[in-house]
Design an enzyme around this catalytic site. Structure first.
Site, short mmCIF file in Angstrom:
data_model
loop_
_atom_site.label_atom_id
_atom_site.label_comp_id
_atom_site.label_asym_id
_atom_site.label_seq_id
_atom_site.Cartn_x
_atom_site.Cartn_y
_atom_site.Cartn_z
N SER A 42 0.80 -1.22 0.00
CA SER A 42 0.00 0.00 0.00
C SER A 42 0.83 1.27 0.00
O SER A 42 0.28 2.37 -0.09
CB SER A 42 -0.95 0.01 1.21
N LYS A 56 -6.61 3.41 8.52
CA LYS A 56 -5.68 4.39 7.98
C LYS A 56 -6.25 5.81 8.05
O LYS A 56 -5.54 6.77 8.38
CB LYS A 56 -5.33 4.03 6.54
#
Length: 796
Positions: free
Chosen positions: A693, A736
Site C-alpha cells: 500500500s 488508515k
C-alpha cells in the site's frame, strides 16, 4: 579353568619355601590368590592342565596370574596381570572327564619379568616381592589394624558368609600384613580391587587400602540392609492391608454395608445417570465402572480410571442454558457496555433473531479482528450476557502443542483433557459463549499444529462429534457459540480462517474515545484508585488532551493507563490529607504527566522535496509513515532501508520503474535515472513494515527528488501502484483514515476502488476528512506535488 573358591583360609603354620626363578603359569579368572591362603581350583583349560601337571611332577610350585578380562577363554600373555602369587599344589585329583581338582596354597608375591615359554603351557621368569618388616606400629597404623579387624567382624555379623576358621585365624593373627591379605581374600570384592592390594608391597599403604575397601563394603552392606528392610516393610504393610480390606469387605457384605470404593462407584453411577450421557458414551462409562470395582483401591490404574470417570460425569452433556432472545434487551446490554461498533452490534442482533426463528440452527463462528484495546474480549462477555449464556475464555497465544486442544492420551502421566473440553466443563453448560483469544498467535512445532486441531472444533459440519484424546468419546460442540479474536489475519492458517466469519474492529475516532472515556474509563479508574467521584472531575478539554497529546492508538488501552496515572497521582494527594475536590484541566494534566509525547505538528510543517506522507495498517491499528527519498550520484541503483518486508521492497522496485517511465511528463530527462542512485528510507527502522500500500507514496517521493518538486505536507496517501501506472485498492482504509485524523491530517488520497469502503467510517470522520480518489499515477502526482514553475527542475 573355572576358578571359584569354595573355601578360602590361611595356613598359619606354613614354612618358608625357596621360590625358583622360573615357574609354570596358571591363568585364573575371578580370583586373586594371596600368600598363606588356600584355595581349591577346578582346572580344565589345556594350558592350565599342562602347567598343573608340570608343577605336580616337580616341586609342586606354580605361579597363579589373574586375567584382566574374565570372559576370555584363551588368554595371551598381555591379558594377564604382571604381579601374582606363587602357589604350592597340596593335593590334586584327576576327575573322570579329564579335568583336575587341585588344592593350592599361596606362598609369596612375585613380579613377572617375562614369559620364557607359551607352549605347551605358560612359563615365566619371576622376581620375588619380599614382605616388608613393619616393626612396632605407630598409633595411626595400630588404629587402622584395629579398624580392619573390627570391620571384618561387622561384615560377618551383617550376613556375609565367612568361614569360622577364617574368623578364628583372623582373631589370632599378630602380623598386620597377613591380616590385611586374609581380609581382602575373604571380602568378596571385585577382582581389580583385590589385585590392587596384591600389587601393593608397602606395608602402611597396603593397610590403608584394605581399610578403605572394608569401609566401602560395610557401607554397601548397610545400604543393602536398609533397602531390603524398607521393601520388606512395604510388602508386609501392603499384604496386611489387602487382607484386612478383603476381610472388611466380606464383613460389610454380611452386614449389608458398602465399603468406600463401592460407595464411590455407586455415586459415580448416579452422577452418570443424572448427566444423561449419550448411549455410546454410557457403554464406555459402565465398562470403566466395572473395571474400577475389580481394582485394588490404592493401585495407580485405579487413580487413572477414577479421574477419567470424574471428568466424564462432570461434563454438561445435556445441560443447556436457555437463550434470552429479547432483542431490545440485547441492544440495551450492548449499548451499555460499548459505544460505537455498530457493525458488530448489528451482527449480534442478527444472531439472536435467527436463533429466535430457528432454535435448532447452527451457531456461527465469529472472529473479531482489530488492534489491541478496541474491546474484542469485552465484546464476548457482553454477547454472553445478552444471550443469557455462560462465558468461557481461553487464550491461545503461544500455544504450540496440539494436545492443548485435543487433550493428552490417558497413557501419559498427568494426562488431562484439552482446553475445549476443560472450557465446557468450566462453563457447566453445553452451549456457552466460548472465546478463543489471540488465535493469530498460535504456533506449531514437533508436537503438532494446534490451528489444524481447531479445524474440527470450528467446523459446523464436524464439531457435533468432536473427539478429545483424553476422553476417547465424541463431544457435541455444535451448540457452543465460538468467538475468536486476532490482531491480524495474515498469520492465521487459510483453512482455519475460512471457517470463521471475519468482523473487523478498526478503532475509534477522537469523538468516540471522548464519549467512552466519560462513560466508562474515568469512572472505572476513579473506582480502582479508591477516589470518590467528587474528588476527581475531568474536563472535556483534559480528556481531549489525553487522547490527542498523550496517546496514539486505535484502541483505548493506553488512554485508560494515562487516566489511571492521573488518578493515582491525585490519590497520593488525597492520602496525604488533601481531601478537597479537584478539577483536572489541560494545565493540570501536563503538570502531572509531563510534556505531551505526541503532537500533530510532528509531521511536516511545510512542503518538502522527497518526503511523502503515507498510511499503513499494523497490528496496533493504522499509522502514518514518512517515506523519504534522496538522489545521489550513481548508476541508477535503488537502496532501501527501514526494516522493509519482501512485498514492500518489490513495491519500491515497481515504483522506481514507473517513475522512470513517468519522468518525462515532469520534465525529468530519461538519462537522469542512469546517473543517480535513489535511496528510499522509512523512519523507525526497528519496526518491521510490509505490504504493497505504500506504492503511490514511494512513487511520489522518487519523482519529487527527480523533478525537484515539493510534496504537500498536509496530504496523506495510500495505494498500490502498477507498472502501467494504475492505482489499485488496498485494505485497512478505516484504520488508515483514523490514523491520519489522529495525526492532524485531514486531506487523504485513496485509490478509486476504495471509495466504497468509506461507508464503514464514522460520520464524524467523513465530515472531518477530505478525500481525493486516484485512478492512475497522474492523479496521484497532480494531487501530491506542489504546483509551480519548473525553473529548478533537472535539465540533465
Amino acid at each position: 579353568m573355572n576358578d571359584t573358591p569354595e573355601t578360602l583360609h590361611l595356613d598359619a603354620g606354613v614354612e618358608s619355601i625357596p621360590i625358583p626363578e622360573i615357574l609354570p603359569v596358571v591363568p585364573i579368572r575371578g580370583l586373586v590368590l594371596f600368600p598363606y591362603t588356600i584355595v581349591p581350583l577346578a582346572v580344565g583349560r589345556r594350558l592350565s592342565l599342562n602347567a598343573v601337571n608340570e608343577a605336580h611332577a616337580g616341586n609342586g610350585l606354580l605361579l597363579l596370574l589373574t586375567q584382566k578380562d574374565d570372559t576370555l577363554e584363551n588368554p595371551v600373555p598381555d591379558d594377564l596381570f604382571d604381579v601374582g602369587c606363587v602357589g604350592q599344589v597340596m593335593r590334586m585329583v584327576k576327575l573322570p572327564d579329564g579335568n583336575v581338582s587341585a588344592l593350592v596354597q599361596g606362598l609369596g608375591r612375585v613380579r613377572v619379568d617375562y614369559l620364557s615359554r607359551t607352549e605347551p603351557f605358560f612359563e615365566a621368569r619371576v622376581s620375588p616381592l619380599p614382605e616388608p618388616e613393619l616393626g612396632p606400629l605407630p598409633p595411626k597404623l595400630e588404629a587402622t589394624v584395629r579398624s580392619i579387624r573390627d570391620g571384618l567382624e561387622k561384615i560377618a555379623s551383617m550376613g556375609r558368609q565367612m568361614s569360622p576358621e577364617v574368623m578364628l585365624i583372623a582373631a589370632g593373627l599378630d602380623d598386620p600384613l597377613r591380616l590385611a591379605d586374609l581380609v581382602t581374600a575373604n571380602l568378596g570384592i571385585k577382582t581389580d580391587e583385590a589385585q590392587a592390594v596384591l600389587e601393593t608391597v608397602g606395608g602402611p599403604e597396603r593397610l590403608e587400602l584394605v581399610h578403605r575397601l572394608i569401609e566401602k563394603e560395610t557401607a554397601l552392606l548397610e545400604m543393602q540392609h536398609e533397602i531390603a528392610s524398607r521393601v520388606r516393610g512395604e510388602l508386609d504393610s501392603n499384604q496386611r492391608e489387602f487382607f484386612l480390606r478383603q476381610q472388611l469387605r466380606t464383613i460389610q457384605k454380611e452386614l449389608g454395608e458398602i465399603d468406600d470404593l463401592e460407595q464411590e462407584i455407586e455415586e459415580l453411577r448416579e452422577k452418570a445417570d443424572a448427566a444423561k450421557i449419550p448411549e455410546t458414551a454410557r457403554k464406555e462409562v459402565n465398562k470403566q465402572l466395572r473395571r474400577l470395582g475389580s481394582m485394588h483401591p490404592d493401585s495407580a490404574e485405579t487413580s487413572v480410571v477414577r479421574t477419567w470417570l470424574d471428568w466424564i460425569v462432570g461434563l454438561p452433556w445435556s445441560n443447556l442454558s436457555t437463550d434470552d432472545l429479547d432483542l431490545k434487551k440485547a441492544r440495551t446490554v450492548l449499548d451499555r457496555d460499548h459505544f460505537g461498533l455498530d457493525k458488530v452490534k448489528e451482527r449480534i442482533i442478527e444472531i439472536l433473531a435467527v436463533r429466535r426463528l430457528n432454535p435448532e440452527g447452527r451457531s456461527p463462528i465469529l472472529c473479531f479482528v482489530g488492534p489491541p484495546g478496541v474491546g474484542k474480549t469485552s465484546l464476548g462477555r457482553s454477547i454472553a450476557e445478552a444471550l443469557g449464556r455462560r462465558f468461557v475464555r481461553h487464550s491461545l497465544g503461544g500455544v504450540r502443542d496440539e494436545a492443548e486442544i485435543r487433550g493428552h492420551r490417558r497413557t501419559y502421566v498427568g494426562a488431562m483433557p484439552g482446553r475445549i473440553v476443560q472450557g465446557i466443563s468450566q462453563a457447566g453448560t453445553a452451549n456457552p459463549v466460548f472465546m478463543l483469544d489471540e488465535v493469530d498467535k498460535l504456533g506449531s512445532d514437533v508436537r503438532g499444529d494446534p490451528s489444524s486441531a481447531l479445524l474440527e472444533v470450528l467446523d459446523p459440519e464436524q464439531n457435533h462429534a468432536f473427539r478429545d484424546h483424553y476422553l476417547g468419546l465424541d463431544v457435541d460442540l455444535s451448540k457452543v457459540l465460538f468467538i475468536a479474536t486476532a490482531n491480524v489475519t495474515d498469520t492465521i492458517q487459510p483453512a482455519f480462517l475460512d471457517r470463521m466469519e471475519i468482523i473487523t474492529l478498526s478503532g475509534y475516532t477522537e469523538e468516540e474515545k471522548l464519549v467512552i472515556a466519560k462513560r466508562h474509563l474515568v469512572p472505572r479508574c476513579i473506582e480502582e484508585t479508591g477516589l470518590k467521584v467528587s474528588q476527581a472531575k475531568f474536563t472535556p478539554a483534559a480528556l481531549k488532551l489525553l487522547i490527542a497529546g498523550y496517546t496514539r492508538e486505535a484502541g483505548l488501552r493506553n488512554l485508560q493507563q494515562k487516566i489511571s496515572a492521573v488518578c493515582r497521582k491525585l490519590a497520593v494527594d488525597v492520602a496525604s490529607g488533601k481531601t478537597g475536590p479537584c478539577t483536572i484541566n489541560p494545565v493540570l494534566v501536563e503538570r502531572l504527566l509531563g510534556p505531551r509525547p505526541f503532537a500533530s505538528e510532528e509531521h511536516l510543517a511545510e512542503a518538502g522535496i522527497g518526503v511523502a506522507t503515507g498510511l499503513a495498517y499494523t497490528t496496533v491499528g493504522g499509522d502514518v509513515l514518512l517515506i523519504e527519498a534522496l538522489a545521489l550520484p550513481g548508476k541508477g541503483n535503488l537502496k532501501l532501508t527501514g526494516s522493509l518486508g519482501d512485498v514492500m521492497k518489490e513495491s519500491a522496485s515497481a515504483a522506481l520503474s514507473r517513475a522512470r517511465a513517468h519522468g518525462e511528463a515532469l520534465g525529468v530527462k530519461p538519462e537522469w535515472f542512469d546517473t543517480h542512485d535513489i535511496h528510499l528510507h522509512v523512519p523507525e527502522g526497528a519496526v518491521p513494515k510490509d505490504g504493497p500500500s505504500a506504492g503511490v507514496t514511494m512513487l511520489t517521493a522518487i519523482l519529487s527528488v527527480a523533478a525537484n518538486r515539493p510534496i504537500r505536507h498536509d496530504l496523506a496517501m495510500t495505494g498500490e501502484i502498477t507498472l502501467r501506472g494504475k492505482v489499485l485498492a488496498v485494505g485497512g482504509i478505516k484504520a488508515k483514515v483514523l490514523a491520519a485524523l489522529r495525526a492532524g491530517i485531514t486531506e487523504i488520497l485513496l485509490p478509486r476502488p476504495n471509495e466504497r469502503d468509506l461507508v464503514d467510517l464514522p460520520a464524524s470522520a467523513r465530515k472531518k476528512a477530505t478525500f481525493i480518489f486516484a485512478d492512475s499515477a497522474d492523479d496521484v502526482l497532480k494531487a501530491a506535488l506542489v504546483q509551480g514553475d519548473r525553473e529548478n527542475s533537472h535539465k540533465k
